[in-house]
Design a protein around this motif. Structure first.
Motif, PDB file in Angstrom:
ATOM      1  N   GLU A  78     -10.301   3.682 -19.366  1.00  0.00           N
ATOM      2  CA  GLU A  78     -10.818   5.035 -19.592  1.00  0.00           C
ATOM      3  C   GLU A  78     -12.062   5.004 -20.478  1.00  0.00           C
ATOM      4  OE1 GLU A  78      -7.512   7.176 -21.143  1.00  0.00           O
ATOM      5  OE2 GLU A  78      -6.704   7.710 -19.157  1.00  0.00           O
ATOM      6  N   GLU A  79     -12.071   4.125 -21.485  1.00  0.00           N
ATOM      7  CA  GLU A  79     -13.258   4.000 -22.341  1.00  0.00           C
ATOM      8  C   GLU A  79     -14.463   3.499 -21.542  1.00  0.00           C
ATOM      9  OE1 GLU A  79     -12.321   1.464 -25.594  1.00  0.00           O
ATOM     10  OE2 GLU A  79     -10.778   2.793 -26.420  1.00  0.00           O
ATOM     11  N   LEU A  80     -14.215   2.693 -20.533  1.00  0.00           N
ATOM     12  CA  LEU A  80     -15.298   2.185 -19.686  1.00  0.00           C
ATOM     13  C   LEU A  80     -15.665   3.174 -18.579  1.00  0.00           C
ATOM     14  CD1 LEU A  80     -14.100  -1.535 -19.301  1.00  0.00           C
ATOM     15  CD2 LEU A  80     -16.034  -0.730 -20.662  1.00  0.00           C
ATOM     16  N   GLY A  81     -14.941   4.260 -18.470  1.00  0.00           N
ATOM     17  CA  GLY A  81     -15.213   5.240 -17.425  1.00  0.00           C
ATOM     18  C   GLY A  81     -14.667   4.855 -16.073  1.00  0.00           C
ATOM     19  N   ILE A  82     -13.648   4.014 -16.058  1.00  0.00           N
ATOM     20  CA  ILE A  82     -13.042   3.560 -14.800  1.00  0.00           C
ATOM     21  C   ILE A  82     -11.688   4.238 -14.660  1.00  0.00           C
ATOM     22  CG2 ILE A  82     -12.216   1.560 -13.498  1.00  0.00           C
ATOM     23  CD1 ILE A  82     -14.133  -0.154 -15.196  1.00  0.00           C
ATOM     24  N   GLU A  83     -11.547   5.064 -13.654  1.00  0.00           N
ATOM     25  CA  GLU A  83     -10.304   5.820 -13.488  1.00  0.00           C
ATOM     26  C   GLU A  83      -9.711   5.700 -12.085  1.00  0.00           C
ATOM     27  OE1 GLU A  83     -11.194   9.817 -14.555  1.00  0.00           O
ATOM     28  OE2 GLU A  83     -11.550   9.370 -16.683  1.00  0.00           O
ATOM     29  N   ASP A  84     -10.301   4.856 -11.238  1.00  0.00           N
ATOM     30  CA  ASP A  84      -9.849   4.799  -9.852  1.00  0.00           C
ATOM     31  C   ASP A  84      -9.261   3.443  -9.473  1.00  0.00           C
ATOM     32  OD1 ASP A  84     -12.230   3.492 -10.140  1.00  0.00           O
ATOM     33  OD2 ASP A  84     -13.121   4.239  -8.291  1.00  0.00           O
ATOM     34  N   VAL A  85      -8.892   2.626 -10.465  1.00  0.00           N
ATOM     35  CA  VAL A  85      -8.234   1.351 -10.186  1.00  0.00           C
ATOM     36  C   VAL A  85      -6.731   1.542 -10.330  1.00  0.00           C
ATOM     37  CG1 VAL A  85      -7.912  -1.031 -10.954  1.00  0.00           C
ATOM     38  CG2 VAL A  85     -10.207  -0.052 -10.905  1.00  0.00           C
ATOM     39  N   CYS A  86      -5.994   1.157  -9.309  1.00  0.00           N
ATOM     40  CA  CYS A  86      -4.539   1.308  -9.324  1.00  0.00           C
ATOM     41  C   CYS A  86      -3.922   0.260 -10.238  1.00  0.00           C
ATOM     42  CB  CYS A  86      -3.980   1.173  -7.903  1.00  0.00           C
ATOM     43  SG  CYS A  86      -2.192   1.365  -7.815  1.00  0.00           S
ATOM     44  N   LEU A  87      -3.254   0.692 -11.302  1.00  0.00           N
ATOM     45  CA  LEU A  87      -2.606  -0.193 -12.268  1.00  0.00           C
ATOM     46  C   LEU A  87      -1.099  -0.070 -12.143  1.00  0.00           C
ATOM     47  CD1 LEU A  87      -4.739   0.636 -15.452  1.00  0.00           C
ATOM     48  CD2 LEU A  87      -4.984  -1.354 -13.973  1.00  0.00           C
ATOM     49  N   VAL A  88      -0.405  -1.204 -12.128  1.00  0.00           N
ATOM     50  CA  VAL A  88       1.053  -1.223 -12.047  1.00  0.00           C
ATOM     51  C   VAL A  88       1.568  -2.286 -13.013  1.00  0.00           C
ATOM     52  CG1 VAL A  88       3.068  -1.601 -10.580  1.00  0.00           C
ATOM     53  CG2 VAL A  88       1.014  -0.526  -9.627  1.00  0.00           C
ATOM     54  N   GLY A  89       2.565  -1.929 -13.817  1.00  0.00           N
ATOM     55  CA  GLY A  89       3.211  -2.886 -14.703  1.00  0.00           C
ATOM     56  C   GLY A  89       4.503  -3.394 -14.093  1.00  0.00           C
ATOM     57  N   ALA A 124       0.831  -1.204   0.000  1.00  0.00           N
ATOM     58  CA  ALA A 124       0.000   0.000   0.000  1.00  0.00           C
ATOM     59  C   ALA A 124       0.870   1.261   0.000  1.00  0.00           C
ATOM     60  CB  ALA A 124      -0.931  -0.010   1.207  1.00  0.00           C
ATOM     61  N   GLU A 125       1.915   1.233   0.797  1.00  0.00           N
ATOM     62  CA  GLU A 125       2.812   2.396   0.852  1.00  0.00           C
ATOM     63  C   GLU A 125       3.572   2.573  -0.460  1.00  0.00           C
ATOM     64  OE1 GLU A 125       6.614   3.954   3.529  1.00  0.00           O
ATOM     65  OE2 GLU A 125       5.380   2.282   4.229  1.00  0.00           O
ATOM     66  N   LEU A 126       3.982   1.455  -1.057  1.00  0.00           N
ATOM     67  CA  LEU A 126       4.759   1.501  -2.288  1.00  0.00           C
ATOM     68  C   LEU A 126       3.963   2.095  -3.448  1.00  0.00           C
ATOM     69  CD1 LEU A 126       7.467   0.606  -3.653  1.00  0.00           C
ATOM     70  CD2 LEU A 126       6.329  -1.561  -4.176  1.00  0.00           C
ATOM     71  N   PHE A 127       2.680   1.731  -3.527  1.00  0.00           N
ATOM     72  CA  PHE A 127       1.857   2.149  -4.665  1.00  0.00           C
ATOM     73  C   PHE A 127       0.829   3.221  -4.297  1.00  0.00           C
ATOM     74  CE2 PHE A 127       2.811  -2.412  -5.926  1.00  0.00           C
ATOM     75  CZ  PHE A 127       3.870  -2.051  -6.761  1.00  0.00           C
ATOM     76  N   ASP A 128       1.027   3.856  -3.152  1.00  0.00           N
ATOM     77  CA  ASP A 128       0.189   4.987  -2.728  1.00  0.00           C
ATOM     78  C   ASP A 128      -1.286   4.605  -2.610  1.00  0.00           C
ATOM     79  OD1 ASP A 128       2.437   6.675  -2.729  1.00  0.00           O
ATOM     80  OD2 ASP A 128       2.196   7.084  -4.871  1.00  0.00           O
ATOM     81  N   LEU A 129      -1.557   3.434  -2.045  1.00  0.00           N
ATOM     82  CA  LEU A 129      -2.940   3.016  -1.803  1.00  0.00           C
ATOM     83  C   LEU A 129      -3.404   3.563  -0.460  1.00  0.00           C
ATOM     84  CD1 LEU A 129      -2.689  -0.732  -2.923  1.00  0.00           C
ATOM     85  CD2 LEU A 129      -3.524   1.207  -4.255  1.00  0.00           C
ATOM     86  N   MET A 137       4.361   2.956 -13.238  1.00  0.00           N
ATOM     87  CA  MET A 137       3.154   3.542 -12.671  1.00  0.00           C
ATOM     88  C   MET A 137       2.414   4.354 -13.736  1.00  0.00           C
ATOM     89  SD  MET A 137       3.423   2.450  -9.531  1.00  0.00           S
ATOM     90  CE  MET A 137       2.238   3.442  -8.619  1.00  0.00           C
ATOM     91  N   LEU A 138       1.118   4.583 -13.503  1.00  0.00           N
ATOM     92  CA  LEU A 138       0.308   5.325 -14.457  1.00  0.00           C
ATOM     93  C   LEU A 138       0.788   6.764 -14.646  1.00  0.00           C
ATOM     94  CD1 LEU A 138      -3.353   4.186 -13.714  1.00  0.00           C
ATOM     95  CD2 LEU A 138      -2.008   3.727 -15.755  1.00  0.00           C
ATOM     96  N   ASP A 139       1.378   7.345 -13.600  1.00  0.00           N
ATOM     97  CA  ASP A 139       1.813   8.741 -13.709  1.00  0.00           C
ATOM     98  C   ASP A 139       3.171   8.887 -14.397  1.00  0.00           C
ATOM     99  OD1 ASP A 139       3.519   7.736 -11.813  1.00  0.00           O
ATOM    100  OD2 ASP A 139       2.784   8.975 -10.158  1.00  0.00           O
TER     101      ASP A 139
END
Length: 640
Positions: free
Chosen positions: A513-524, A408-413, A541-543
């Motif tokens: 984004e096409e589905l209108g979902i912007e609050d799921v934390c994605l990490v590669g 959680a700390e690593l990925f800002d959850l 990270m997404l940013d």
């Protein structure tokens, strides 16, 4: 006792009264809903379900007299805090009447397993138990491992605690009794013995190396052994070995010697001395800091068939007696009970539970708590195992909780993730492509929630990892939006890990984004500059941030373990799909061509290619092929 699923067995009525308004917990509204149902309740045995405003099941309970039991929920001051919370959410009830309380107990367990209510003690185990099946539908019966419904004709021996326990026993049984383990199709088409015969694990009945009478004797010995008569089998083998040695048949004597060694191995591998106990299950429970652990030993025919630890869910503020009773009812809802069940404590409903299980099994089932002797020693051993397993569980939970806090700390959850989903693709040059999803949480991997996605969109270019990932995420999250738009069923991820780099991450981001979902934390998670050989994965990270972790960081090992698990699952699913495709035939795609007709065509023409290239006249000459079917076959291939 009759089938609990029989349509005429129970009389079910859903209460029509529902408190209108919001689904915000309201104790007065819950009591009002229950009181309106009380007016129609009979004073007879049955099962009731508490439902919330959405119709989801909150609780399943049984009663000797429904009216009396449900009345207790209106006396709020006498309820525990847990039950008060449940009543505050209740807005309707469903009532099922039964013939007696034993039937109600069985139905309660069945409904709890079906609905998994939030306020019931739950047996948290999503895997069925393995059995050994000695089939009875062939002249030369096959011995095999079996899971699931017991539909095949034969003798079932189990349950075994794990696949490892049943595999070890099967290997030893093959050495001991030389019974075949091959499928009927494999057996039918043999013209010479297979490798199992060469390594002395089969008697090769497929090619006549043993006749039906001799094989039947081996089957009878196996049944006697699995029924607990190992001493008789040992004496018989010893006498046969002695006779072979006296007759100078040293080759046969050596085979019998090896079989005796296999028998000795099985007997020596029993970590529990259960001789004379027959068929029994042993249960002991441990409780530490409100966490419950239950240890089960499975004894069949006086032999130890393994042990397993269980950690039931929703046990907070529930009396231990109620926990163990509910656990046993759910456990035996799928597993056949033995005649004897040994417990480490007295249960208030032991007689009722024994009556219910006995009616289900067709013989008397006794639940008891031995005070002395060999049975008490077995129970004490189970108790020690329960406490040790619970200690390990608590230690693992502490470590896991620490790791999730670091994640959680690593990925800002905002808080430690409860559900982590990890994704990967697998294919060979674009063929047999599929996507895979595994799920992890505080308790570890949730294997019952793993999913595979066959890539079937014609617009997805074979071998395009980005396109495959887009298709997987579009299907996964479109379904999540349809089935759980409010995200309160626990099926939405708190963190999504993708086995890939910036390209895969951007592809997935566009889909959400096409589905209108912007609050799921994605990490590669991508391999580092040395292709992951140095353990220096790169996290995207997404940013736009990219970073690496120290090679000895525990959180890195945890994330690598998650990535490796989805990789393993994806490769396994891909191999299974590829193996199935290898055995596929072009004839499988022809409408109206079933297995029998396909076999007849292949026997006549030799290959599927010859069928495809055959003229209409040749197809009409094939056995079992009518003029209409021949025309259909010809049109199917030549239209292409």
């Amino acid at each position: 006792m009759s089938d609990p699923n029989a349509p005429t067995r129970f009389n079910e009525d859903k209460a029509t009264f529902t408190v209108r308004g919001s689904d915000t917990p309201d104790l007065d509204a819950g009591v009002a809903a229950i009181r309106n149902v009380l007016a129609t309740l009979p004073a007879r045995p049955g099962v009731y379900r508490m439902l919330d405003a959405r119709g989801d099941v909150l609780y399943v309970g049984k009663a000797r007299a429904l009216k009396n039991r449900v009345t207790n929920y209106t006396q709020v001051e006498r309820l525990s805090r847990r039950l008060q919370r449940m009543v505050a959410q209740t807005r309707a009830m469903t009532i099922v009447t039964t013939n007696n309380e034993a039937e109600a107990l069985l139905l309660e367990a069945q409904l709890i397993k079906r609905y998994r209510p939030a306020y019931n003690v739950l047996l948290r185990d999503d895997k069925s138990f393995p059995f050994i099946l000695l089939r009875a539908d062939h002249d030369f019966p096959r011995i095999q491992k079996h899971r699931g419904a017991r539909r095949a004709k034969g003798n079932y021996y189990g349950p075994f605690a794990s696949a490892g326990a049943v595999n070890n026993t099967l290997n030893a049984l093959q050495k001991l009794f030389l019974l075949r383990s091959c499928t009927d199709g494999f057996f039918k088409n043999r013209d010479r013995p297979c490798l199992l015969y060469q390594i002395k694990r089969c008697s090769a009945p497929c090619v006549g190396r043993i006749d039906a009478a001799g094989y039947g004797e081996l089957v009878a010995d196996a049944k006697a052994f699995l029924a607990g008569k190992s001493t008789e089998v040992q004496a018989k083998l010893g006498a046969q070995m002695q006779a072979a040695a006296e007759a100078m048949d040293f080759e046969l004597a050596a085979i019998l010697r090896d079989r005796l060694r296999a028998l000795t191995f099985i007997q020596g591998s029993q970590a529990i001395n259960a001789e004379g106990l027959g068929d029994a299950d042993i249960f002991a429970m441990a409780n530490k800091n409100g966490v419950i652990g239950i240890q089960a030993f499975f004894i069949r025919g006086g032999q130890n068939w393994g042990h397993r630890s269980f950690f039931p869910a929703h046990t907070a503020d529930v009396p231990e007696d109620e926990i163990l009773t509910g656990f046993l009812a759910q456990f035996y809802e799928e597993v056949p009970p033995p005649r004897t069940v040994l417990l480490d404590r007295e249960l208030g409903e032991a007689v009722l539970l024994g009556e219910a299980l006995g009616g289900q099994a067709g013989f008397k089932v006794t639940l008891s708590m031995p005070q002395r002797g060999a049975r008490r020693k077995l129970l004490d051993q189970a108790k020690r195992n329960a406490e040790e397993a619970l200690d390990r569980r608590l230690a693992e939970s502490t470590t896991q909780a620490k790791l999730l806090r670091e994640v959680a700390e690593l990925f800002d959850l905002p808080e430690p993730p409860d559900r982590i989903e990890i994704y990967d693709n697998s294919h060979i040059q674009g063929t047999n492509a599929l996507g895979a999803m595994v799920v992890a949480g505080p308790e570890g991997f949730r294997k019952g929630q793993y999913r595979k996605f066959n890539i079937k969109n014609p617009d997805t270019i074979p071998g395009d990892d980005f396109g495959m990932m887009r298709e997987v995420f579009a299907r996964r999250f479109a379904r999540a939006q349809n089935e759980d738009p409010d995200r309160d069923a626990g099926d939405w991820p708190d963190l999504v890990l993708i086995d890939g780099g910036r390209g895969q991450l951007n592809a997935v981001k566009g889909v959400l984004e096409e589905l209108g979902i912007e609050d799921v934390c994605l990490v590669g998670i991508a391999k580092g500059p040395h292709h992951g050989r140095d353990g220096r994965e790169v996290f995207h990270m997404l940013d736009g941030r990219e970073f690496q972790l120290p090679v000895n960081a525990p959180v890195l090992f945890y994330l690598q373990r998650l990535r490796d698990e989805v990789h393993r699952f994806a490769i396994g699913a891909h191999r299974a799909k590829r193996a199935k495709a290898i055995g596929a035939s072009p004839l499988d795609d022809v409408p109206g061509i079933g297995p029998a007709r396909k076999k007849a065509l292949l026997m006549h023409f030799g290959t599927a290619r010859a069928v495809r290239n055959a003229s209409l006249e040749d197809l009409q000459k094939a056995p079992g092929v009518s003029a209409a079917v021949a025309q259909q076959l010809y049109d199917f291939f030549h239209a292409r």
